[in-house]
Design an enzyme around this catalytic site. Structure first.
Site, short mmCIF file in Angstrom:
data_model
loop_
_atom_site.label_atom_id
_atom_site.label_comp_id
_atom_site.label_asym_id
_atom_site.label_seq_id
_atom_site.Cartn_x
_atom_site.Cartn_y
_atom_site.Cartn_z
N GLY A 47 -10.20 -11.96 0.08
CA GLY A 47 -9.70 -10.82 -0.67
C GLY A 47 -8.72 -9.99 0.17
N GLY A 66 2.91 -2.25 1.58
CA GLY A 66 1.99 -3.38 1.43
C GLY A 66 2.49 -4.47 0.51
N GLU A 67 3.82 -4.65 0.42
CA GLU A 67 4.36 -5.64 -0.52
C GLU A 67 3.91 -7.06 -0.16
OE1 GLU A 67 8.56 -7.17 -2.51
OE2 GLU A 67 8.49 -5.27 -1.42
#
Length: 270
Positions: A47, A66-67
């Site tokens: 995750g 956080g791309e």
């Protein structure tokens, strides 16, 4: 149905991946496919550990930081991703947040870093030292990257592809745009180190009519160049021949940047 209320600043929640779109102001534009593939496998197994940062829009969320994690989550087939919602940020603040995170992660290419720092300086009319304070870096760090904007597009691409180190790039930024392609070709063919490239450029300059003497520039001259660069917000060079004649070279990367330089030296065009 009652109207939805916005979350408090820095509220964390789970957000649908398909409701997030990349921010238009983000400095990062390139993602290494191999590294992204590795992150995708990690996300598929464990995750997304660290949340992305977003702002809420009328029809979804704008991604601020956080791309790479968001892209990996998409590729891994996740439906949701942890996100910190920052509706308290202005456009300028959102840009700075994304830039600082990428700098801290060292995830920007050299030219992405240079363009990001230039945009930050232009947004707030900051000196190199002021930009350094905003992002937690030294003035030298900022100045060295901004010098890369004096490179021609072909040399910038070579830097971003890893064909040239930033040290080579800084040396090439000091020569004229017309000469950079030739120096780049020689550097590749001869496999020059940074020091070799600097020596060859210095040897070439000693044969030109207006050039510094064969000895390195004194600390006073270098201080003068740094002060000019900080004041003008761009690369400035002072060259003087032995008979006392010389010139000041000021570099700019766009017409907008030239307008800014002219304004700082008090030139008004009708």
């Amino acid at each position: 149905m009652p109207p939805r209320t916005l979350p408090t600043p820095a509220a964390q929640r789970t957000v649908p991946v398909d409701l997030i779109r990349p921010g238009a102001q983000q400095a990062r534009r390139h993602f290494d496919p191999a590294a992204l593939s590795e992150l995708t496998e990690s996300v598929r197994e464990s995750g997304v550990v660290q949340p992305v940062v977003v702002r809420q829009l009328a029809d979804g969320y704008e991604l601020l930081a956080g791309e790479r994690r968001w892209r990996a989550a998409q590729a891994a087939g996740l439906h949701d991703i942890p996100a910190v919602v920052r509706n308290d940020l202005s456009d300028d603040e959102a840009f700075v947040l994304g830039l600082v995170e990428n700098l801290q992660r060292e995830s920007l290419s050299p030219m992405e870093t240079a363009h990001g720092l230039r945009r930050l300086a232009d947004l707030h009319q900051l000196t190199h030292e002021d930009v350094g304070h905003r992002i937690g870096k030294s003035r030298e760090y900022v100045s060295n990257f901004l010098r890369l904007l004096a490179l021609t597009p072909s040399v910038q691409q070579a830097v971003d592809r890893g064909e040239l180190s930033t040290g080579h790039a800084k040396a090439l930024a000091g020569v004229s745009a017309a000469d950079q392609a030739g120096w780049l070709a020689n550097c590749r063919a001869q496999r020059w180190s940074v020091r070799q490239l600097e020596r060859e450029i210095a040897r070439h300059r000693r044969g030109t009519p207006v050039a510094p003497s064969s000895s390195p520039k004194s600390a006073d001259w270098l201080r003068m160049e740094r002060s000019l660069a900080d004041h003008l917000g761009t690369v400035a060079e002072v060259a003087m021949s032995n008979d006392g004649r010389g010139e000041i070279r000021i570099r700019f990367h766009s017409l907008e940047a030239l307008d800014g330089v002219l304004e700082k030296i008090g030139v008004q065009l009708d």
